[in-house]
Motif scaffolding. Structure first.
Motif, PDB file in Angstrom:
ATOM      1  N   MET A 192       0.675  -1.429   0.214  1.00 18.30           N
ATOM      2  CA  MET A 192      -0.456  -0.084  -0.293  1.00 18.30           C
ATOM      3  C   MET A 192       0.822   1.659  -0.130  1.00 18.30           C
ATOM      4  N   GLY A 193       1.843   1.209   0.193  1.00 15.86           N
ATOM      5  CA  GLY A 193       2.421   1.671   0.607  1.00 15.86           C
ATOM      6  C   GLY A 193       3.952   2.661  -0.461  1.00 15.86           C
ATOM      7  N   ASP A 194       3.248   2.509  -1.946  1.00 17.31           N
ATOM      8  CA  ASP A 194       3.554   2.966  -2.927  1.00 17.31           C
ATOM      9  C   ASP A 194       2.104   3.835  -3.322  1.00 17.31           C
ATOM     10  N   VAL A 195       0.834   3.487  -3.032  1.00 18.24           N
ATOM     11  CA  VAL A 195      -0.050   3.739  -3.826  1.00 18.24           C
ATOM     12  C   VAL A 195       0.115   5.808  -3.959  1.00 18.24           C
ATOM     13  N   PHE A 196       0.088   5.962  -5.048  1.00 12.43           N
ATOM     14  CA  PHE A 196      -0.043   7.613  -5.509  1.00 12.43           C
ATOM     15  C   PHE A 196      -1.549   8.194  -5.026  1.00 12.43           C
ATOM     16  N   ARG A 197      -2.051   8.832  -4.199  1.00 10.86           N
ATOM     17  CA  ARG A 197      -3.057   9.859  -4.407  1.00 10.86           C
ATOM     18  C   ARG A 197      -3.457  10.717  -4.774  1.00 10.86           C
ATOM     19  N   VAL A 198      -4.337  10.942  -5.257  1.00 10.36           N
ATOM     20  CA  VAL A 198      -4.570  12.360  -5.753  1.00 10.36           C
ATOM     21  C   VAL A 198      -5.947  12.780  -4.980  1.00 10.36           C
ATOM     22  N   GLN A 199      -6.067  14.398  -4.200  1.00 13.72           N
ATOM     23  CA  GLN A 199      -7.012  14.400  -4.366  1.00 13.72           C
ATOM     24  C   GLN A 199      -7.675  16.031  -4.119  1.00 13.72           C
ATOM     25  N   LEU A 200      -9.210  15.789  -4.837  1.00 13.83           N
ATOM     26  CA  LEU A 200      -9.542  16.748  -5.924  1.00 13.83           C
ATOM     27  C   LEU A 200     -10.964  18.077  -4.477  1.00 13.83           C
ATOM     28  N   ARG A 201     -10.341  19.048  -4.540  1.00 11.81           N
ATOM     29  CA  ARG A 201     -11.804  19.615  -3.649  1.00 11.81           C
ATOM     30  C   ARG A 201     -11.989  20.675  -5.069  1.00 11.81           C
ATOM     31  N   TRP A 253     -13.037   7.430  -5.353  1.00 13.33           N
ATOM     32  CA  TRP A 253     -13.973   8.132  -4.335  1.00 13.33           C
ATOM     33  C   TRP A 253     -14.779   8.976  -4.922  1.00 13.33           C
ATOM     34  N   LEU A 254     -16.414   9.538  -3.925  1.00 14.30           N
ATOM     35  CA  LEU A 254     -17.078  11.320  -4.746  1.00 14.30           C
ATOM     36  C   LEU A 254     -17.623  11.036  -2.805  1.00 14.30           C
ATOM     37  N   ALA A 255     -17.493  12.094  -2.227  1.00 19.24           N
ATOM     38  CA  ALA A 255     -17.936  12.816  -0.549  1.00 19.24           C
ATOM     39  C   ALA A 255     -18.491  14.054  -1.007  1.00 19.24           C
ATOM     40  N   ARG A 256     -19.595  14.604  -0.681  1.00 21.09           N
ATOM     41  CA  ARG A 256     -19.923  15.810  -0.364  1.00 21.09           C
ATOM     42  C   ARG A 256     -19.614  16.444   0.911  1.00 21.09           C
ATOM     43  N   SER A 257     -19.292  17.393   1.565  1.00 18.73           N
ATOM     44  CA  SER A 257     -18.027  18.457   2.758  1.00 18.73           C
ATOM     45  C   SER A 257     -20.324  18.219   3.373  1.00 18.73           C
ATOM     46  N   LEU A 258     -19.835  17.930   4.821  1.00 22.89           N
ATOM     47  CA  LEU A 258     -21.649  18.066   5.363  1.00 22.89           C
ATOM     48  C   LEU A 258     -21.006  19.567   5.835  1.00 22.89           C
ATOM     49  N   TYR A 315     -17.361  19.204  -3.121  1.00 25.07           N
ATOM     50  CA  TYR A 315     -16.927  17.965  -3.181  1.00 25.07           C
ATOM     51  C   TYR A 315     -15.309  17.512  -3.103  1.00 25.07           C
ATOM     52  N   TYR A 316     -15.112  16.783  -2.312  1.00 23.40           N
ATOM     53  CA  TYR A 316     -13.475  15.992  -2.488  1.00 23.40           C
ATOM     54  C   TYR A 316     -13.626  14.851  -3.694  1.00 23.40           C
ATOM     55  N   ILE A 317     -12.426  14.667  -4.578  1.00 23.53           N
ATOM     56  CA  ILE A 317     -12.958  13.598  -5.073  1.00 23.53           C
ATOM     57  C   ILE A 317     -11.784  12.710  -4.972  1.00 23.53           C
ATOM     58  N   THR A 318     -11.374  11.513  -4.812  1.00 20.44           N
ATOM     59  CA  THR A 318     -10.206  10.706  -4.112  1.00 20.44           C
ATOM     60  C   THR A 318      -9.926   9.921  -5.230  1.00 20.44           C
ATOM     61  N   SER A 319      -8.859   9.792  -6.233  1.00 25.02           N
ATOM     62  CA  SER A 319      -8.443   8.984  -6.706  1.00 25.02           C
ATOM     63  C   SER A 319      -7.559   7.982  -6.074  1.00 25.02           C
ATOM     64  N   ASP A 320      -7.003   6.685  -6.104  1.00 24.11           N
ATOM     65  CA  ASP A 320      -6.253   5.792  -5.829  1.00 24.11           C
ATOM     66  C   ASP A 320      -5.031   5.453  -7.362  1.00 24.11           C
ATOM     67  N   GLY A 378     -11.293  25.418  -7.303  1.00 30.62           N
ATOM     68  CA  GLY A 378     -11.485  23.520  -7.206  1.00 30.62           C
ATOM     69  C   GLY A 378      -9.766  24.128  -6.705  1.00 30.62           C
ATOM     70  N   SER A 379      -9.244  22.820  -6.433  1.00 29.87           N
ATOM     71  CA  SER A 379      -7.816  22.571  -5.850  1.00 29.87           C
ATOM     72  C   SER A 379      -7.359  20.958  -5.958  1.00 29.87           C
ATOM     73  N   MET A 380      -6.407  21.003  -6.224  1.00 33.70           N
ATOM     74  CA  MET A 380      -5.672  19.253  -6.542  1.00 33.70           C
ATOM     75  C   MET A 380      -4.136  18.792  -5.429  1.00 33.70           C
ATOM     76  N   THR A 381      -4.576  18.278  -4.639  1.00 35.44           N
ATOM     77  CA  THR A 381      -3.592  17.922  -3.873  1.00 35.44           C
ATOM     78  C   THR A 381      -2.871  16.309  -3.935  1.00 35.44           C
ATOM     79  N   THR A 382      -1.789  16.620  -4.529  1.00 34.16           N
ATOM     80  CA  THR A 382      -0.914  14.558  -4.588  1.00 34.16           C
ATOM     81  C   THR A 382      -0.062  14.189  -2.867  1.00 34.16           C
ATOM     82  N   MET A 383      -0.663  12.436  -2.520  1.00 33.78           N
ATOM     83  CA  MET A 383       0.117  12.643  -2.034  1.00 33.78           C
ATOM     84  C   MET A 383       0.588  11.029  -2.733  1.00 33.78           C
ATOM     85  N   ARG A 384       1.328  10.606  -1.224  1.00 32.46           N
ATOM     86  CA  ARG A 384       2.051   8.768  -1.320  1.00 32.46           C
ATOM     87  C   ARG A 384       1.488   8.554   0.138  1.00 32.46           C
TER      88      ARG A 384
END
Length: 106
Positions: free
Chosen positions: A1-10, A42-47, A53-58, A88-94
């Motif tokens: 799992m440690g090699d997964v590259f994750r993208v988080q869009l707001r 994944w798509l998530a809506r802020s409460l 909205y946040y979109i997360t993709s691995d 919107g904005s984009m954040t990338t992470m490992r």
């Protein structure tokens, strides 16, 4: 799992366009999840923040995500969602670790 590259869009969605955005996101999602390097999305809506909205993709790795990011496939996907966005904005992470819930897959 440690090699997964994750993208988080707001994404900030225009007022009144939330249902249409969700519908189109579901309709065109296979343009992302159908890519061989994608591990899920994944798509998530802020409460707390209306219209956010946040979109997360691995992805299996960053180079293959970057290849997708500049592809015609991704451009077409973005163009279908763009009319609903006001910002919107984009954040990338490992991903460095993952702890599955009790009873979940290990």
């Amino acid at each position: 799992m440690g090699d997964v590259f994750r993208v988080q869009l707001r994404m900030q969605i225009k007022p009144g366009c939330e249902q249409d955005f969700e519908r189109v996101w579901l309709e065109v999602g296979d343009s992302v999840t159908g890519h061989p390097a994608n591990l899920g999305q994944w798509l998530a809506r802020s409460l707390e923040e209306p219209g956010i909205y946040y979109i997360t993709s691995d992805w299996v790795d960053e180079p293959r995500f970057r290849q997708f990011e500049t592809s015609e496939r991704h451009l077409a996907h973005r163009q279908l969602l763009h009319p609903y966005r006001s910002g919107g904005s984009m954040t990338t992470m490992r991903v460095v670790a993952a702890l599955p819930a009790d009873g979940g897959p290990r």
